[in-house]
Design a protein around this motif. Structure first.
Motif, PDB file in Angstrom:
ATOM      1  N   UNK A  36      -5.663   9.198  17.202  1.00 17.93           N
ATOM      2  CA  UNK A  36      -6.279   8.096  16.478  1.00 17.93           C
ATOM      3  C   UNK A  36      -6.514   6.891  17.373  1.00 17.93           C
ATOM      4  N   UNK A  37      -5.923   6.871  18.565  1.00 23.08           N
ATOM      5  CA  UNK A  37      -6.061   5.708  19.443  1.00 23.08           C
ATOM      6  C   UNK A  37      -7.504   5.423  19.835  1.00 23.08           C
ATOM      7  N   UNK A  38      -8.296   6.414  20.256  1.00 19.30           N
ATOM      8  CA  UNK A  38      -9.683   6.085  20.612  1.00 19.30           C
ATOM      9  C   UNK A  38     -10.456   5.480  19.446  1.00 19.30           C
ATOM     10  N   UNK A  39     -10.240   5.988  18.246  1.00 20.66           N
ATOM     11  CA  UNK A  39     -10.925   5.440  17.085  1.00 20.66           C
ATOM     12  C   UNK A  39     -10.482   4.002  16.825  1.00 20.66           C
ATOM     13  N   UNK A  40      -9.202   3.751  16.973  1.00 14.23           N
ATOM     14  CA  UNK A  40      -8.677   2.404  16.776  1.00 14.23           C
ATOM     15  C   UNK A  40      -9.251   1.438  17.805  1.00 14.23           C
ATOM     16  N   UNK A  41      -9.330   1.882  19.051  1.00 13.57           N
ATOM     17  CA  UNK A  41      -9.897   1.030  20.098  1.00 13.57           C
ATOM     18  C   UNK A  41     -11.379   0.768  19.852  1.00 13.57           C
ATOM     19  N   UNK A  42     -12.103   1.761  19.383  1.00  9.49           N
ATOM     20  CA  UNK A  42     -13.522   1.550  19.084  1.00  9.49           C
ATOM     21  C   UNK A  42     -13.685   0.498  18.002  1.00  9.49           C
ATOM     22  N   UNK A  43     -12.885   0.604  16.950  1.00  2.54           N
ATOM     23  CA  UNK A  43     -12.966  -0.372  15.862  1.00  2.54           C
ATOM     24  C   UNK A  43     -12.630  -1.765  16.376  1.00  2.54           C
ATOM     25  N   UNK A  44     -11.615  -1.855  17.225  1.00  3.75           N
ATOM     26  CA  UNK A  44     -11.209  -3.141  17.783  1.00  3.75           C
ATOM     27  C   UNK A  44     -12.333  -3.748  18.635  1.00  3.75           C
ATOM     28  N   UNK A  45     -12.951  -2.956  19.477  1.00  2.00           N
ATOM     29  CA  UNK A  45     -14.037  -3.445  20.338  1.00  2.00           C
ATOM     30  C   UNK A  45     -15.228  -3.885  19.500  1.00  2.00           C
ATOM     31  N   UNK A  46     -15.569  -3.126  18.487  1.00  2.00           N
ATOM     32  CA  UNK A  46     -16.693  -3.504  17.621  1.00  2.00           C
ATOM     33  C   UNK A  46     -16.385  -4.800  16.883  1.00  2.00           C
ATOM     34  N   UNK A  47     -15.139  -4.954  16.423  1.00  2.00           N
ATOM     35  CA  UNK A  47     -14.756  -6.189  15.724  1.00  2.00           C
ATOM     36  C   UNK A  47     -14.844  -7.391  16.657  1.00  2.00           C
ATOM     37  N   UNK A  48     -14.373  -7.248  17.900  1.00  2.00           N
ATOM     38  CA  UNK A  48     -14.441  -8.344  18.872  1.00  2.00           C
ATOM     39  C   UNK A  48     -15.894  -8.695  19.171  1.00  2.00           C
ATOM     40  N   UNK A  49     -16.728  -7.666  19.339  1.00  2.00           N
ATOM     41  CA  UNK A  49     -18.152  -7.920  19.616  1.00  2.00           C
ATOM     42  C   UNK A  49     -18.812  -8.630  18.439  1.00  2.00           C
ATOM     43  N   UNK A  50     -18.454  -8.236  17.214  1.00  2.00           N
ATOM     44  CA  UNK A  50     -19.045  -8.879  16.032  1.00  2.00           C
ATOM     45  C   UNK A  50     -18.634 -10.344  15.950  1.00  2.00           C
ATOM     46  N   UNK A  51     -17.382 -10.641  16.261  1.00  2.00           N
ATOM     47  CA  UNK A  51     -16.917 -12.030  16.238  1.00  2.00           C
ATOM     48  C   UNK A  51     -17.627 -12.847  17.317  1.00  2.00           C
TER      49      UNK A  51
END
Length: 73
Positions: free
Chosen positions: A45-60
């Motif tokens: 699940x780590x790659x999926x979690x990191x993807x979500x985190x990166x997308x959230x940072x980019x959106x902010x």
């Protein structure tokens, strides 16, 4: 004569049942192979979690640029 044909060619009902049993075993083997292949993959699940985190940072960041641009005008 009919008895000789039956013995010569076998019992059709038994042949049908044997064919169904072979197909069932084949399907079970395919299911086992698929489960083994799925379980052999190291799914984490780590790659999926990191993807979500990166997308959230980019959106902010994008939202920050938009708000900054609007407030400067």
């Amino acid at each position: 004569m009919a008895k000789k044909k039956k013995n010569r060619y076998g019992n059709p009902q038994k042949n049908i049942e044997a064919q169904k049993a072979r197909e069932k075993v084949d399907v079970e083997e395919q299911i086992k192979a698929a489960e083994k292949a799925y379980n052999s993959q190291n799914v984490s699940d780590k790659p999926l979690l990191f993807r979500i985190l990166v997308i959230a940072i980019a959106a902010v960041m994008v939202l920050g640029f938009v708000v900054g641009a609007v407030l400067n005008f």
